[in-house]
Design a protein around this motif. Structure first.
Motif, short mmCIF file in Angstrom:
data_model
loop_
_atom_site.label_atom_id
_atom_site.label_comp_id
_atom_site.label_asym_id
_atom_site.label_seq_id
_atom_site.Cartn_x
_atom_site.Cartn_y
_atom_site.Cartn_z
N VAL A 19 -11.63 33.91 23.41
CA VAL A 19 -12.50 34.82 22.68
C VAL A 19 -12.30 36.25 23.17
N VAL A 20 -12.22 36.41 24.50
CA VAL A 20 -12.04 37.74 25.08
C VAL A 20 -10.63 38.26 24.81
N ALA A 21 -9.62 37.38 24.93
CA ALA A 21 -8.23 37.80 24.78
C ALA A 21 -7.89 38.25 23.36
N THR A 22 -8.65 37.78 22.39
CA THR A 22 -8.38 38.14 20.99
C THR A 22 -9.28 39.26 20.49
N SER A 23 -10.20 39.73 21.33
CA SER A 23 -11.10 40.81 20.92
C SER A 23 -10.44 42.16 21.22
N SER A 24 -10.91 43.20 20.54
CA SER A 24 -10.34 44.54 20.73
C SER A 24 -10.65 45.07 22.12
N THR A 28 -7.98 41.58 14.10
CA THR A 28 -8.11 42.87 14.77
C THR A 28 -6.91 43.18 15.63
N TRP A 29 -6.45 42.19 16.41
CA TRP A 29 -5.32 42.45 17.30
C TRP A 29 -4.03 42.72 16.54
N LEU A 30 -3.89 42.10 15.36
CA LEU A 30 -2.72 42.37 14.52
C LEU A 30 -2.81 43.78 13.92
N ASN A 31 -4.01 44.19 13.53
CA ASN A 31 -4.18 45.54 13.00
C ASN A 31 -3.89 46.59 14.05
N ASN A 32 -4.26 46.30 15.31
CA ASN A 32 -3.97 47.24 16.39
C ASN A 32 -2.47 47.40 16.60
N ILE A 33 -1.75 46.28 16.56
CA ILE A 33 -0.29 46.33 16.72
C ILE A 33 0.35 47.03 15.53
N GLN A 34 -0.17 46.78 14.33
CA GLN A 34 0.35 47.45 13.14
C GLN A 34 0.14 48.95 13.24
N GLY A 35 -1.02 49.37 13.72
CA GLY A 35 -1.29 50.80 13.92
C GLY A 35 -0.34 51.42 14.93
N PHE A 36 -0.01 50.66 15.97
CA PHE A 36 0.94 51.13 16.98
C PHE A 36 2.31 51.36 16.34
N LEU A 37 2.76 50.45 15.50
CA LEU A 37 4.06 50.60 14.83
C LEU A 37 4.03 51.78 13.85
N ASP A 38 2.91 51.96 13.16
CA ASP A 38 2.80 53.07 12.21
C ASP A 38 2.91 54.41 12.92
#
Length: 345
Positions: free
Chosen positions: A289-294, A184-194
């Protein structure tokens, strides 16, 4: 480059606890004199000699108490006869069996810690979540620094700079994706770059993007906090080893017939350090667990938490709740042993 070294440090961070314990293995064996290496009198052997002197000294008090009981017509307590034999056995041959028993206790503590960080929560192991939390921090620092140079440019020069920065950032994201998979956190960063890429394509760069850049001191602070975390784990290992070295003295003084046996106090201290490590791994694992959640927000709080706050909290828990738990266990075991011996005698 600072960012790349930080990246390597954070990616491998989940193995820190195991690597720290393994790096101290040979030191433990050498100091306790069970490594089999030739040499003169070891530090542990000297302390065993001191413990033997303590045993001889306290044995006098034990004999006086035994004589007083017999003189008053009281039956001899079996524990009064067993303790000298047990102490002699543990301190014999430079404390060989005491050293082996101490190493066995350490192995039990290490095994418990390994099982804790390997448990699964929300479908992922805690050690993997710890890696992801550190990876999230490292990736954001890398992307931030690739775009920082574009902030001072304008016009076409800024657009070209951002295109190059986006290409570099995409390589970082692809590398992390190959390591961690679909997260999820990688997808969020990818969305930021997009989103940034779309803005650059239409010929403009949203200046608000640069407001998200991390400060220049951030990689240094994160690195310091990480090494504070490693230093704390090494401190726990050193504390446990020093406590182990005091084992012969505590064993020798346990013949004193007054108050609590010093060997039980020594065991309490030994296991308290083990509780500190256990609490630390649990605390950091749950925070991962918290740090890797959205919903975890900016992950940089995790570096402060794991490097500074978690050591303080784990030490407090170990000196409080952990100490109480072990004291209760040792007290229950002691009462059971005394009851059994009294029944036999």
């Amino acid at each position: 480059m600072v960012d790349i070294s930080l990246n390597d440090v954070l990616i491998n961070g989940a193995n820190a606890a195991t690597e720290v314990a393994e790096s101290w293995d040979n030191t433990w064996k050498d100091v306790l004199g069970v490594s089999g290496s030739p040499g003169g009198v070891s530090l542990y052997g000297v302390l065993c000699w001191v413990g033997t002197l303590f045993a001889v000294g306290t044995l006098i008090f034990l004999i006086i108490e035994l004589y007083k009981d017999l003189n008053e017509g009281k039956p001899a307590v079996l524990t009064s006869l067993i303790w000298p034999l047990l102490v002699a056995f543990l301190l014999a041959n430079n404390g060989e069996w005491l050293a082996k028993s101490t190493l066995a206790l350490r192995d039990i503590i290490n095994q418990a810690n390994s099982q804790v960080i390997a448990i699964t929560m929300t479908g992922v192991k805690l050690d993997e979540l710890y890696q992801e939390a550190n990876g999230n921090i490292g990736l954001q620092v890398l992307i931030s620094n690739t775009m920082r140079g574009c902030q001072s440019l304008t016009g076409e020069a800024q657009i070209q700079c951002m295109n190059q920065a986006l290409n570099q950032a995409q390589l970082f994201v692809d590398t992390y994706t190959s390591i961690f998979g679909d997260k999820t956190w990688l997808n969020n960063i990818q969305g930021f770059l997009d989103d940034i890429g779309g803005a650059v394509t239409v010929g403009g760069v949203d200046m608000g993007v640069f407001g998200l850049l991390k400060p220049l001191w951030m990689p240094i602070v994160v690195s310091v906090l990480y090494w504070m975390q490693i230093a704390y784990q090494n401190l726990l290992e050193a504390s446990m080893l020093v406590t182990a070295l005091l084992g012969p003295v505590a064993t020798g003084g346990s013949l004193l017939p007054y108050g609590v046996r010093s060997i039980f106090a020594w065991l309490t201290g030994f296991f308290s350090v083990g509780f500190a490590r256990l609490c630390f791994n649990i605390i950091v694992g749950l925070a991962s667990v918290v740090a890797t959640s959205s919903e975890g927000g900016d992950p940089f709080w995790f570096a402060l938490f794991a490097g500074l706050l978690a050591p303080i909290l784990s030490f407090s828990l170990a000196s409080g709740a952990g100490l109480t738990v072990w004291t209760s266990i040792s007290g229950a075991v002691g009462k059971t042993v005394k009851t059994s011996i009294g029944f036999v005698s």
